[in-house]
Every structure is written in structure tokens, then in C-alpha cells.
Motif scaffolding. Structure first.
Motif, PDB file in Angstrom:
ATOM      1  N   GLY A 106     -20.815  -3.817  -0.298  1.00 46.50           N
ATOM      2  CA  GLY A 106     -21.940  -3.967  -1.219  1.00 46.50           C
ATOM      3  C   GLY A 106     -21.953  -2.968  -2.345  1.00 46.50           C
ATOM      4  N   PHE A 107     -23.178  -2.569  -2.750  1.00 51.66           N
ATOM      5  CA  PHE A 107     -23.415  -1.675  -3.892  1.00 51.66           C
ATOM      6  C   PHE A 107     -22.760  -2.254  -5.150  1.00 51.66           C
ATOM      7  N   PHE A 108     -23.281  -3.445  -5.492  1.00 52.77           N
ATOM      8  CA  PHE A 108     -22.730  -4.252  -6.568  1.00 52.77           C
ATOM      9  C   PHE A 108     -23.470  -4.140  -7.897  1.00 52.77           C
ATOM     10  N   THR A 109     -24.471  -3.288  -8.007  1.00 49.89           N
ATOM     11  CA  THR A 109     -25.428  -3.407  -9.116  1.00 49.89           C
ATOM     12  C   THR A 109     -25.123  -2.523 -10.319  1.00 49.89           C
ATOM     13  N   ALA A 110     -24.034  -1.791 -10.298  1.00 49.37           N
ATOM     14  CA  ALA A 110     -23.708  -0.920 -11.434  1.00 49.37           C
ATOM     15  C   ALA A 110     -23.518  -1.742 -12.702  1.00 49.37           C
ATOM     16  N   ILE A 111     -23.868  -1.139 -13.826  1.00 50.99           N
ATOM     17  CA  ILE A 111     -23.706  -1.786 -15.135  1.00 50.99           C
ATOM     18  C   ILE A 111     -22.377  -1.393 -15.774  1.00 50.99           C
ATOM     19  N   ASP A 112     -21.973  -0.151 -15.615  1.00 52.33           N
ATOM     20  CA  ASP A 112     -20.737   0.342 -16.215  1.00 52.33           C
ATOM     21  C   ASP A 112     -19.540  -0.455 -15.693  1.00 52.33           C
ATOM     22  N   PRO A 113     -18.679  -0.978 -16.571  1.00 50.21           N
ATOM     23  CA  PRO A 113     -17.547  -1.815 -16.138  1.00 50.21           C
ATOM     24  C   PRO A 113     -16.610  -1.102 -15.173  1.00 50.21           C
TER      25      PRO A 113
END
Length: 277
Positions: A67-74
Motif C-alpha cells: 500500500g501507501f499509494f497516495t504520494a503525489i511526487d512521481p
């Protein structure tokens, strides 16, 4: 057949035990299943862990966590996807078909819950087929709303299923965890929805006790010590068609301070007392 035949202990419940100690304790007590966590497995060695549990005759019911899929940085998103592909591979090596997902909280400075959930869907679209090729299912775990900002923007089974149902059930389903959903009046109907779609990939138990400890996270109570009727929730998932393992996952500083074998024996006893028909 034993009365513990569906019981699985999540490794975090007795994290004070090393993997060999956990395997020995499970053999001694007749515990057939374990849910493993990536960090201690990696420290011991994935292949070594797989050999250990195989030789002990243990079933690995889940691996936590992806999980931990919510980052914005590519770059951060790419790193998260790469780590989740490794998690899928680890699950396959360990012989479990279920990778539990904690989806991630809001990125620093963001208040966009909708955008964060859409980034989870984007990640699942990439990861689901990869997991399928390895014989692994992804199980989205909704966490209590108190964790929405920093840990998991998926707070209800409704939200988890709305995401999961965009993908085939053999790729993406849900984790039903009493600790996180017991308060939600809609949860029983959502369990039925999940069961109808073949999306209950794992069922976990923990009790809700108050007052919550400082930091909140380690407040999962031993079965029977809190507000949740375990037998009732077991009834919901069984009515929905779930017949798989039942994992007890407790984060609790008090339990971790005790002898791990004693805690495991107590947990097995509580499981029987609070889930038997």
C-alpha cells in the motif's frame, strides 16, 4: 479437525517472539496459521522464512503490508509501486495468496481525499495484474477514520469496495477487520456485498478498548476485553460465504511486554471463547 482449525495469529500480536520462536510456539499449541509482516520477514530472510513455516507445517494466511499509494511526487509514486511489486513477490515466496494493503494517508499539505483515493485506484490498476501473475490477491483494509489523515484515506468498507469493484475480484478485494469497522452501521450490509462479489480476502479480529493509549495505534485489545461482539462479526462474514482463516491481529504494548508464548496461548483461548458457535 481441531477447534483451532481456522485460527491464525498475526505476527504483530506476539512480535516479541522471533520467527523460530513463533513457529515453535504455534506447533506446541496447535495453531495452524500465521499472518506475517514484511519487516521481520525481511530481517530473517524471505526464503529462510518460507522454509521455516513450510517445515513447521504452518499456513501463511496473509502478508502485511503493501500500500501507501497516495504520494503525489512521481518519484515517490514509482518507489511505492516498486516496493509493492516486491511485496507481491514476497507473498508468493511465503506461500500466501493475500497481501494486505494499507492504502496511505494524505500527502503533506494536501486536503484532497478524493484525489488521494483516485491515486490508490491508479496504483491498483498497475499492481492488480502483476499480483495475479504471482497468484496473489490484494486486500484493501479500511482503517478507522482516526487514521485517515496520516495512514489510510480508506475508512469504510463502502469506500474499500468502491475501489475494489473497479477490478476483478481475483485481483482486488478487502480485509474485514473488526477493530476498524465495528462502529459503522453500514458495515454488515457491506460485508454481504463483499461476500456476494467474492471479495472477502481475509477476516481479522481485535477488540476496541478505552481509554485509548497515547499514540492510539497500539490500542487493539485482547478479544473479550472491549466493546466488540466477535461472535456477531464472525456471523456476518460467514453469512456472506466466508469460510477461510480468522486472524487475530493485536497491537498492544501491554501484551508485547509479556511472555510471547503466554500471550499466544491466551489469544488462542480467547479466540475459542469468543468465536465458538
Amino acid at each position: 479437525m481441531t477447534s483451532l482449525e481456522r485460527f491464525s495469529v498475526n505476527q504483530m500480536t506476539v512480535k516479541q517472539l522471533t520467527l523460530p520462536e513463533l513457529a515453535d510456539a504455534c506447533l506446541e499449541l496447535g495453531v495452524p496459521g500465521v499472518g506475517l509482516w514484511r519487516e521481520p520477514v525481511q530481517a530473517y530472510g524471505v526464503e529462510a522464512t518460507a522454509k521455516l513455516v513450510r517445515e513447521a507445517g504452518l499456513t501463511v494466511t496473509t502478508l502485511c503490508r503493501g500500500g501507501f499509494f497516495t504520494a503525489i511526487d512521481p518519484d515517490e509514486r514509482a518507489a511505492a509501486l516498486a516496493d509493492n511489486r516486491r511485496a507481491v513477490e514476497e507473498a508468493a515466496t511465503l506461500g500466501t495468496d493475500t497481501l494486505v494493503l494499507v492504502s496511505g494517508g494524505l500527502p503533506v499539505g494536501s486536503r484532497d481525499l478524493h484525489g488521494a483515493r483516485e491515486r490508490i485506484a491508479d496504483a491498483l490498476a498497475e499492481l492488480g495484474p502483476y499480483a495475479e501473475r504471482h497468484g496473489v490477491r490484494l486486500a484493501i483494509e479500511p482503517l478507522h477514520p482516526m487514521f485517515a489523515s496520516d495512514r489510510c484515506v480508506v475508512s469504510t468498507l463502502t469506500q474499500a469496495l468502491d475501489l475494489a469493484e473497479r477490478f476483478p475480484a481475483h485481483q482486488v478485494g478487502v480485509t474485514v477487520d473488526t477493530y476498524h469497522i465495528w462502529w459503522d452501521d453500514r458495515a454488515p450490509e457491506q460485508i454481504a456485498r463483499a461476500g456476494a462479489g467474492g471479495r472477502i480476502h481475509t477476516f481479522q479480529l481485535a477488540d476496541w478498548t478505552t481509554p485509548l493509549p497515547e499514540g492510539v495505534l497500539n490500542g487493539r485489545g485482547q478479544l473479550g476485553d472491549g466493546a466488540i461482539d466477535m461472535r456477531e462479526w464472525k456471523g456476518y462474514v460467514e453469512a456472506a460465504g466466508y469460510t477461510g482463516p480468522i486472524e487475530v491481529e493485536l497491537f498492544n504494548d501491554g501484551l508485547w511486554a509479556r511472555d510471547g508464548r503466554e500471550v499466544l496461548a491466551e489469544t488462542a483461548s480467547r479466540f475459542l471463547a469468543h468465536t465458538a458457535d
